[in-house]
Motif scaffolding. Structure first.
Motif, PDB file in Angstrom:
ATOM      1  N   ASP A 123       4.120   2.539   3.872  1.00 35.43           N
ATOM      2  CA  ASP A 123       3.380   1.308   3.600  1.00 35.43           C
ATOM      3  C   ASP A 123       2.702   0.773   4.859  1.00 35.43           C
ATOM      4  O   ASP A 123       1.625   0.177   4.792  1.00 35.43           O
ATOM      5  CB  ASP A 123       4.312   0.251   3.010  1.00 35.43           C
ATOM      6  CG  ASP A 123       4.699   0.558   1.564  1.00 35.43           C
ATOM      7  OD1 ASP A 123       3.903   1.220   0.881  1.00 35.43           O
ATOM      8  OD2 ASP A 123       5.789   0.143   1.145  1.00 35.43           O
ATOM      9  N   TYR A 127      -1.425   0.355   5.350  1.00 34.11           N
ATOM     10  CA  TYR A 127      -1.801  -1.058   5.407  1.00 34.11           C
ATOM     11  C   TYR A 127      -3.308  -1.256   5.655  1.00 34.11           C
ATOM     12  O   TYR A 127      -3.953  -2.087   5.024  1.00 34.11           O
ATOM     13  CB  TYR A 127      -0.992  -1.766   6.490  1.00 34.11           C
ATOM     14  CG  TYR A 127      -1.300  -3.244   6.596  1.00 34.11           C
ATOM     15  CD1 TYR A 127      -0.932  -4.114   5.585  1.00 34.11           C
ATOM     16  CD2 TYR A 127      -1.970  -3.760   7.706  1.00 34.11           C
ATOM     17  CE1 TYR A 127      -1.219  -5.469   5.659  1.00 34.11           C
ATOM     18  CE2 TYR A 127      -2.258  -5.116   7.797  1.00 34.11           C
ATOM     19  CZ  TYR A 127      -1.884  -5.959   6.781  1.00 34.11           C
ATOM     20  OH  TYR A 127      -2.171  -7.297   6.856  1.00 34.11           O
ATOM     21  N   GLU A 130      -5.161  -0.719   2.606  1.00 35.27           N
ATOM     22  CA  GLU A 130      -4.981  -1.846   1.688  1.00 35.27           C
ATOM     23  C   GLU A 130      -5.940  -2.979   2.039  1.00 35.27           C
ATOM     24  O   GLU A 130      -6.549  -3.591   1.149  1.00 35.27           O
ATOM     25  CB  GLU A 130      -3.532  -2.333   1.772  1.00 35.27           C
ATOM     26  CG  GLU A 130      -3.208  -3.488   0.832  1.00 35.27           C
ATOM     27  CD  GLU A 130      -1.755  -3.932   0.955  1.00 35.27           C
ATOM     28  OE1 GLU A 130      -1.458  -5.075   0.545  1.00 35.27           O
ATOM     29  OE2 GLU A 130      -0.922  -3.144   1.450  1.00 35.27           O
ATOM     30  N   ASP A 135      -7.558   1.513  -3.619  1.00 34.38           N
ATOM     31  CA  ASP A 135      -6.522   1.369  -4.643  1.00 34.38           C
ATOM     32  C   ASP A 135      -5.229   2.041  -4.198  1.00 34.38           C
ATOM     33  O   ASP A 135      -5.229   2.935  -3.354  1.00 34.38           O
ATOM     34  CB  ASP A 135      -6.992   1.934  -5.984  1.00 34.38           C
ATOM     35  CG  ASP A 135      -7.155   3.449  -5.962  1.00 34.38           C
ATOM     36  OD1 ASP A 135      -6.136   4.149  -6.055  1.00 34.38           O
ATOM     37  OD2 ASP A 135      -8.304   3.913  -5.828  1.00 34.38           O
ATOM     38  N   LYS A 136      -4.120   1.611  -4.774  1.00 29.39           N
ATOM     39  CA  LYS A 136      -2.793   1.995  -4.297  1.00 29.39           C
ATOM     40  C   LYS A 136      -2.555   3.498  -4.319  1.00 29.39           C
ATOM     41  O   LYS A 136      -2.041   4.067  -3.344  1.00 29.39           O
ATOM     42  CB  LYS A 136      -1.719   1.287  -5.132  1.00 29.39           C
ATOM     43  CG  LYS A 136      -0.306   1.521  -4.604  1.00 29.39           C
ATOM     44  CD  LYS A 136       0.710   0.682  -5.362  1.00 29.39           C
ATOM     45  CE  LYS A 136       2.110   0.887  -4.791  1.00 29.39           C
ATOM     46  NZ  LYS A 136       3.131   0.062  -5.498  1.00 29.39           N
ATOM     47  N   ARG A 139      -4.591   5.158  -1.442  1.00 30.67           N
ATOM     48  CA  ARG A 139      -4.157   4.830  -0.084  1.00 30.67           C
ATOM     49  C   ARG A 139      -2.807   5.459   0.231  1.00 30.67           C
ATOM     50  O   ARG A 139      -2.571   5.910   1.351  1.00 30.67           O
ATOM     51  CB  ARG A 139      -4.143   3.328   0.137  1.00 30.67           C
ATOM     52  CG  ARG A 139      -3.121   2.529  -0.611  1.00 30.67           C
ATOM     53  CD  ARG A 139      -3.193   1.062  -0.176  1.00 30.67           C
ATOM     54  NE  ARG A 139      -2.217   0.224  -0.832  1.00 30.67           N
ATOM     55  CZ  ARG A 139      -2.489  -0.657  -1.792  1.00 30.67           C
ATOM     56  NH1 ARG A 139      -3.736  -0.807  -2.224  1.00 30.67           N
ATOM     57  NH2 ARG A 139      -1.534  -1.405  -2.324  1.00 30.67           N
TER      58      ARG A 139
END
Length: 424
Positions: A123, A127, A130, A135-136, A139
């Motif tokens: 994560d 970052y 993001e 989009d999740k 990434r």
């Protein structure tokens, strides 16, 4: 096609009162220490950074290097001067535009990692993506790829507190790489690491650079680190850039006494390359030339051995005078049976530290070749030692490894077996 990734021109950064007036005074020749109520951190800095190069800014504490790098992404607004990234100015743009540039054009790796402690490795790496609005799924996929590239595969779900300092810095580097910006800024990125981990990170950065071809501006106070990483180096003193050049330029041609003193303790063996100390061989002989030509060349140049090349100077091998003399006595017309192929040539980009063993094992001055295997020079042992000692070159040409045969002996053999081969 424009190959300039970042351009800085006439940059000033003055803290304190009446900054604009201070710039005028500095331009008129006022010394930095004579400013009243103002501190000039950066004075008239101008340079260009090419796409795909590592540009190192080096200087002691207080030289202005960290202030300079923060001006390159707008963290410190310029008092005067301009900065362009990919041809687009970041000077005087709106806050929204500046934020967009930081998200997409310039990323940064900090000295103390600046990781988010409540986020996992994956994560943290994702970052920047993001922030860019990726989009999740995408990434996390890109972050996983970069995490593996920097050697953190298997650590994706760990938190920063579970990592060593070197691993935390890898996360910071991965986060900047994942953002895939045009320029990567690194401010003393490895200085908080212990020496062994620091060298590992330096090596990894060079490996990543070879693979990814990023444009990197790297800040350091460590001279050996600058010399090891930099394609070019800018040396700063008291807010000014006093010299810009390749590591070899700065080491061998310092611009002033300050730079000369600054580099006097550098590890020359890791900075200088074979190309920087090589010289033209006294003589070579073409592979189709005969023994007579080779022996004549050795006699005229008072050497005991020489390299044999093709017409384009690709090295075939080398021959020794005694072996060639035997060919002459037997009446042979080619060098083929006397050519030894264990020449141990090195690339012109080989650091001096890697020349010791090849030089000791070489039967004559160490051959230096280009990327096509062509002979471009030689490095005699005495020249290698002189270069490492920082002394004037102690030899002007390749030295014989063993004493050449007496001239009268060579003449007698040549007279007894005349030939007409041409020395190339």
């Amino acid at each position: 096609m424009n190959d300039i990734a970042l351009k800085a021109e006439g940059l000033y950064k003055v803290f304190g009162r009446h900054a604009d007036e201070a710039v005028k005074k500095l331009r008129a020749g006022t010394f930095r220490d004579a400013l009243d109520g103002a501190t000039a951190a950066v004075i008239d800095a101008s340079f260009e950074v090419k796409k795909g190069e590592i540009f190192v800014v080096m200087g002691l504490s207080g030289s202005g290097k960290s202030t300079l790098i923060r001006m390159l992404n707008g963290l410190h607004p310029q008092t005067a001067g301009t900065v362009e990234v990919g041809g687009d100015s970041i000077t005087g743009v709106s806050p929204a535009k500046l934020r967009d540039i930081r998200r997409k054009r310039v990323s940064m790796v900090f000295q103390h990692f600046a990781l988010l402690p409540h986020r996992t490795v994956i994560d943290n790496v994702a970052y920047g993506l993001e922030i860019q609005g990726v989009d999740k799924a995408e990434r996390l996929s890109r972050a996983a790829q970069i995490t593996q590239v920097v050697g953190l595969a298997g650590w994706e779900e760990k938190f920063p507190s579970e990592l060593s300092g070197g691993m935390q810095q890898r996360v910071g580097l991965a986060r900047a790489l994942a953002a895939d910006t045009d320029v990567l800024l690194m401010d003393e990125a490895f200085s908080a690491l212990d020496p062994l981990i620091r060298r590992e990170m330096q090596d990894q950065l060079l490996e990543l650079q070879a693979e990814l071809g990023k444009t990197i501006i790297f800040i350091t106070h460590d001279l050996n680190e600058a010399m090891y990483l930099g394609d070019r180096i800018a040396v700063m003193r008291d807010g000014r850039i006093v010299q810009i050049g390749s590591p070899e330029d700065i080491l061998t041609n310092p611009a002033n006494d300050y730079v000369e003193q600054f580099v006097q303790d550098v590890d020359r063996a890791r900075v200088l390359t074979a190309e920087s100390v090589m010289r033209k061989p006294r003589a070579v002989v073409h592979e189709n030339s005969g023994p007579h030509a080779a022996l004549s060349a050795m006699r005229e140049n008072e050497i005991s051995a020489l390299y044999v090349t093709q017409r384009d100077r690709t090295i075939v091998g080398w021959v020794r005078d005694r072996d060639v003399m035997s060919l002459v006595r037997r009446g042979e017309r080619t060098l083929a049976s006397a050519i030894q192929t264990d020449h141990g040539a090195v690339s012109k980009d080989t650091p001096l530290i890697d020349l010791f063993i090849p030089s000791l094992e070489a039967a004559l001055a160490l051959a230096v070749t280009d990327d096509r295997g062509r002979l471009v020079g030689v490095v005699p042992r005495v020249t290698l030692l002189a270069a490492l000692g920082g002394e004037p070159e102690a030899a002007t040409s390749a030295e014989p490894v063993v004493a050449p045969l007496p001239a009268e002996v060579v003449d007698k053999v040549l007279d007894a077996a005349p030939a007409t081969e041409e020395v190339r």
